[in-house]
Design a protein around this motif. Sequence first.
Motif, PDB file in Angstrom:
ATOM      1  N   THR A  77       0.829  -1.204   0.000  1.00 28.57           N
ATOM      2  CA  THR A  77       0.000   0.000   0.000  1.00 28.57           C
ATOM      3  C   THR A  77       0.867   1.259   0.000  1.00 28.57           C
ATOM      4  OG1 THR A  77      -1.797  -1.123   1.171  1.00 28.57           O
ATOM      5  CG2 THR A  77      -1.767   1.288   1.271  1.00 28.57           C
ATOM      6  N   GLN A  78       0.570   2.152  -0.908  1.00 31.67           N
ATOM      7  CA  GLN A  78       1.201   3.474  -0.911  1.00 31.67           C
ATOM      8  C   GLN A  78       0.299   4.429  -0.136  1.00 31.67           C
ATOM      9  OE1 GLN A  78       2.555   4.514  -5.140  1.00 31.67           O
ATOM     10  NE2 GLN A  78       1.201   2.775  -5.487  1.00 31.67           N
ATOM     11  N   THR A  79       0.870   5.406   0.506  1.00 32.45           N
ATOM     12  CA  THR A  79       0.091   6.434   1.196  1.00 32.45           C
ATOM     13  C   THR A  79       0.475   7.787   0.618  1.00 32.45           C
ATOM     14  OG1 THR A  79       0.011   5.139   3.240  1.00 32.45           O
ATOM     15  CG2 THR A  79      -0.487   7.495   3.406  1.00 32.45           C
ATOM     16  N   ALA A  80      -0.516   8.508   0.104  1.00 36.60           N
ATOM     17  CA  ALA A  80      -0.258   9.816  -0.493  1.00 36.60           C
ATOM     18  C   ALA A  80       0.177  10.803   0.580  1.00 36.60           C
ATOM     19  CB  ALA A  80      -1.513  10.324  -1.190  1.00 36.60           C
ATOM     20  N   ARG A  81       1.233  11.549   0.286  1.00 33.38           N
ATOM     21  CA  ARG A  81       1.719  12.595   1.180  1.00 33.38           C
ATOM     22  C   ARG A  81       1.839  13.881   0.377  1.00 33.38           C
ATOM     23  NH1 ARG A  81      -0.027  10.656   5.654  1.00 33.38           N
ATOM     24  NH2 ARG A  81       1.000   8.737   6.345  1.00 33.38           N
ATOM     25  N   PHE A  82       0.738  14.606   0.340  1.00 31.72           N
ATOM     26  CA  PHE A  82       0.671  15.813  -0.463  1.00 31.72           C
ATOM     27  C   PHE A  82       0.468  17.037   0.423  1.00 31.72           C
ATOM     28  CE2 PHE A  82      -1.560  12.954  -3.806  1.00 31.72           C
ATOM     29  CZ  PHE A  82      -0.342  12.434  -4.201  1.00 31.72           C
ATOM     30  N   SER A  83       0.887  18.186  -0.071  1.00 37.29           N
ATOM     31  CA  SER A  83       0.652  19.445   0.620  1.00 37.29           C
ATOM     32  C   SER A  83      -0.827  19.821   0.550  1.00 37.29           C
ATOM     33  CB  SER A  83       1.502  20.556  -0.004  1.00 37.29           C
ATOM     34  OG  SER A  83       2.876  20.254   0.065  1.00 37.29           O
ATOM     35  N   ARG A 100       7.178  -3.709 -13.884  1.00 35.39           N
ATOM     36  CA  ARG A 100       8.252  -3.173 -13.048  1.00 35.39           C
ATOM     37  C   ARG A 100       7.737  -2.976 -11.616  1.00 35.39           C
ATOM     38  NH1 ARG A 100      11.913   0.491 -16.544  1.00 35.39           N
ATOM     39  NH2 ARG A 100      11.192   0.134 -18.687  1.00 35.39           N
ATOM     40  N   PRO A 101       8.605  -3.057 -10.622  1.00 39.57           N
ATOM     41  CA  PRO A 101       8.193  -2.716  -9.257  1.00 39.57           C
ATOM     42  C   PRO A 101       7.687  -1.273  -9.205  1.00 39.57           C
ATOM     43  CG  PRO A 101      10.325  -3.821  -9.254  1.00 39.57           C
ATOM     44  CD  PRO A 101      10.001  -3.518 -10.696  1.00 39.57           C
ATOM     45  N   ILE A 102       6.800  -0.993  -8.276  1.00 37.58           N
ATOM     46  CA  ILE A 102       6.219   0.346  -8.164  1.00 37.58           C
ATOM     47  C   ILE A 102       7.308   1.403  -8.004  1.00 37.58           C
ATOM     48  CG2 ILE A 102       4.772   1.854  -6.744  1.00 37.58           C
ATOM     49  CD1 ILE A 102       3.207  -0.089  -8.481  1.00 37.58           C
ATOM     50  N   ALA A 103       8.286   1.157  -7.153  1.00 37.70           N
ATOM     51  CA  ALA A 103       9.363   2.132  -6.950  1.00 37.70           C
ATOM     52  C   ALA A 103      10.103   2.409  -8.252  1.00 37.70           C
ATOM     53  CB  ALA A 103      10.326   1.633  -5.877  1.00 37.70           C
ATOM     54  N   GLU A 104      10.280   1.376  -9.057  1.00 35.94           N
ATOM     55  CA  GLU A 104      10.968   1.553 -10.341  1.00 35.94           C
ATOM     56  C   GLU A 104      10.099   2.348 -11.319  1.00 35.94           C
ATOM     57  OE1 GLU A 104      12.661  -1.224 -13.976  1.00 35.94           O
ATOM     58  OE2 GLU A 104      12.786  -1.993 -11.913  1.00 35.94           O
ATOM     59  N   GLN A 105       8.789   2.113 -11.311  1.00 32.82           N
ATOM     60  CA  GLN A 105       7.891   2.903 -12.162  1.00 32.82           C
ATOM     61  C   GLN A 105       8.014   4.385 -11.820  1.00 32.82           C
ATOM     62  OE1 GLN A 105       3.785   1.452 -12.264  1.00 32.82           O
ATOM     63  NE2 GLN A 105       4.500  -0.634 -11.881  1.00 32.82           N
ATOM     64  N   ILE A 106       8.032   4.681 -10.535  1.00 28.71           N
ATOM     65  CA  ILE A 106       8.117   6.077 -10.085  1.00 28.71           C
ATOM     66  C   ILE A 106       9.445   6.693 -10.492  1.00 28.71           C
ATOM     67  CG2 ILE A 106       8.248   7.537  -8.023  1.00 28.71           C
ATOM     68  CD1 ILE A 106       6.167   5.619  -6.740  1.00 28.71           C
ATOM     69  N   GLU A 107      10.545   5.984 -10.296  1.00 27.98           N
ATOM     70  CA  GLU A 107      11.849   6.531 -10.627  1.00 27.98           C
ATOM     71  C   GLU A 107      12.057   6.653 -12.126  1.00 27.98           C
ATOM     72  OE1 GLU A 107      13.860   8.080  -8.530  1.00 27.98           O
ATOM     73  OE2 GLU A 107      12.157   7.674  -7.189  1.00 27.98           O
ATOM     74  N   PHE A 108      11.488   5.724 -12.900  1.00 26.63           N
ATOM     75  CA  PHE A 108      11.599   5.834 -14.349  1.00 26.63           C
ATOM     76  C   PHE A 108      10.862   7.084 -14.823  1.00 26.63           C
ATOM     77  CE2 PHE A 108      10.608   5.228 -18.762  1.00 26.63           C
ATOM     78  CZ  PHE A 108      11.731   4.590 -19.278  1.00 26.63           C
ATOM     79  N   ALA A 109       9.653   7.316 -14.292  1.00 25.33           N
ATOM     80  CA  ALA A 109       8.892   8.507 -14.670  1.00 25.33           C
ATOM     81  C   ALA A 109       9.665   9.773 -14.304  1.00 25.33           C
ATOM     82  CB  ALA A 109       7.532   8.490 -13.993  1.00 25.33           C
TER      83      ALA A 109
END
Length: 534
Positions: free
Chosen positions: A103-109, A414-423
């Motif tokens: 589970t990811q948890t959004a951390r937005f302003s 791809r792993p979620i972390a890899e998707q984020i870093e690729f983007a």
Amino acid sequence: MITRRTLLHRIGMTAGLGATFTAMQTLGLMSEARADSGFALPAGIGKGRHVVVLGAGIAGLVSAYELEQAGFLVTLLEARGRVGGRAWTVRDGDPIEMVGEATQTARFSDGIYFNAGPARIPSFHTGLLGYADRFQVPLEVEVNSSRSAYVMADNGSKLRMRTAINDMRGHIAELLVKAMNQGALDQTITAADKAKLMPFLKLYGDLDEQMAFKGTERSGFGQAPGAGVTFAAPGSALPLEQLLANEQLPFTLFEDNLYMQATMFEPVGGMDRIHAGFDRHLRRPAIRNAVVRQIRQTAKGVEVGYVDSVSGAATSVAADYMVCTIPFNVLAKIDNNFSRKYAQAIAAVVYDNSTKVAFESPRFWEKEQIYGGISFVGGPTSLIWYPSAGLHSDRGMLLACYSSGQRSADFQKRPIAEQIEFARSVVEKLHPGHGADLVNGVAVNWSKVPYSMGPWPDWNAGSANGRQEGHIDTPAFRLLNTPDNRVYFASAALSQTPGWQEGGIQSAHQAVKMLSDRVAAQALAEPGARRAAA
């Protein structure tokens, strides 16, 4: 004297319900479905009838609302803890749960949000806009295209959208002029039409007096105008071969697509504001966290067994009819007794893939005069979409990936972390030095989202992601647009625009109209029919 009511009653007694339908339509007694906020069923037609609606996405919310307005008792069940279905707006603290992923948890302003599903409304989608108006949901313009954005080639070279569009127009206009001057089109165009076309092409391509394209200020200034006698001047035209070498050049036509043309809209504060408006205006708001486990049709109606995913309590509800908006790939796994041909059709529906990756960031793109719109970058992430809301504020939500189809399916491996870093790396490639500005990245893989398991069906295999819009016609599609006895199906998936919320509204209108017509005809065909149902 035989009244229309008496006539319809006799038709029903002798020829059955189907003949009554036809007679009522011929006499103009059936309500007409309209894909706008003016849709309405006959007042009071549903009195004494109970309908259970499964799913509180746009189709379920519209179905529940319009049925209630017509006097039906409605029970609306939603598996999630929110309404809206694919219209999912993620805010600070929201969990992003996906099958097989942590589970990811959004951390937005404060004020930052991410439309994980639909994020724009075309101006001709009058159904959705009409409901937003009815529920007093404020809208703002969504800037869907910016000529300051980019098309980026695979090698990392980039062109401003305005340069790619206008230089290509100039070259095409010059080529067409040459073809006409060489007589290549003499068999196609008359001398009179040629005389009219030449000045248009000069204007269209911004050609010089010799009808040659040397460059245009439409593509940007070679020298910007300034004080005194600092005159504006165009830059040199990009060579045609350089334009054609950019693999993203076809996306300069993006804004010509009818679904993408200005003016477009978005609800202030997030797409789910419209769906919350529906829920506020229901007499019986959606029952959340109600996970359907069993569906049964009986001789007298339908029964639905569901479990509260929070408490674990099992409950059932009985009704006269059902409107089912659950995605077919999810519905196929629920215990049901649908007739064989419907069950087979439901099980065979294949859903597409779609991926979004979003970041919070300072608005560095505005320093490049990009205010909304999209840069097309190709590759696994496809595009970078800049926010329209909150212009000139400190921070914004940058969409760094929105891909669909096979491209999305491959990226989701791809792993979620890899998707984020690729983007992030793609943003860095297009906007050097700004990849590090991106924080709080989140990824949504729609094929892994519970209770959705995909964004939309791929009815015409391999033609999803927009290329099927307006041209869906398969046996399963036609069948599921009809009821299985007391069960009516509705969703954007059953419209000609499965990727748009307007399609869900159109489908809901169709389903509830069919149900209403059936109730009206049944009331007239039965002895001692209630006058309220006439």
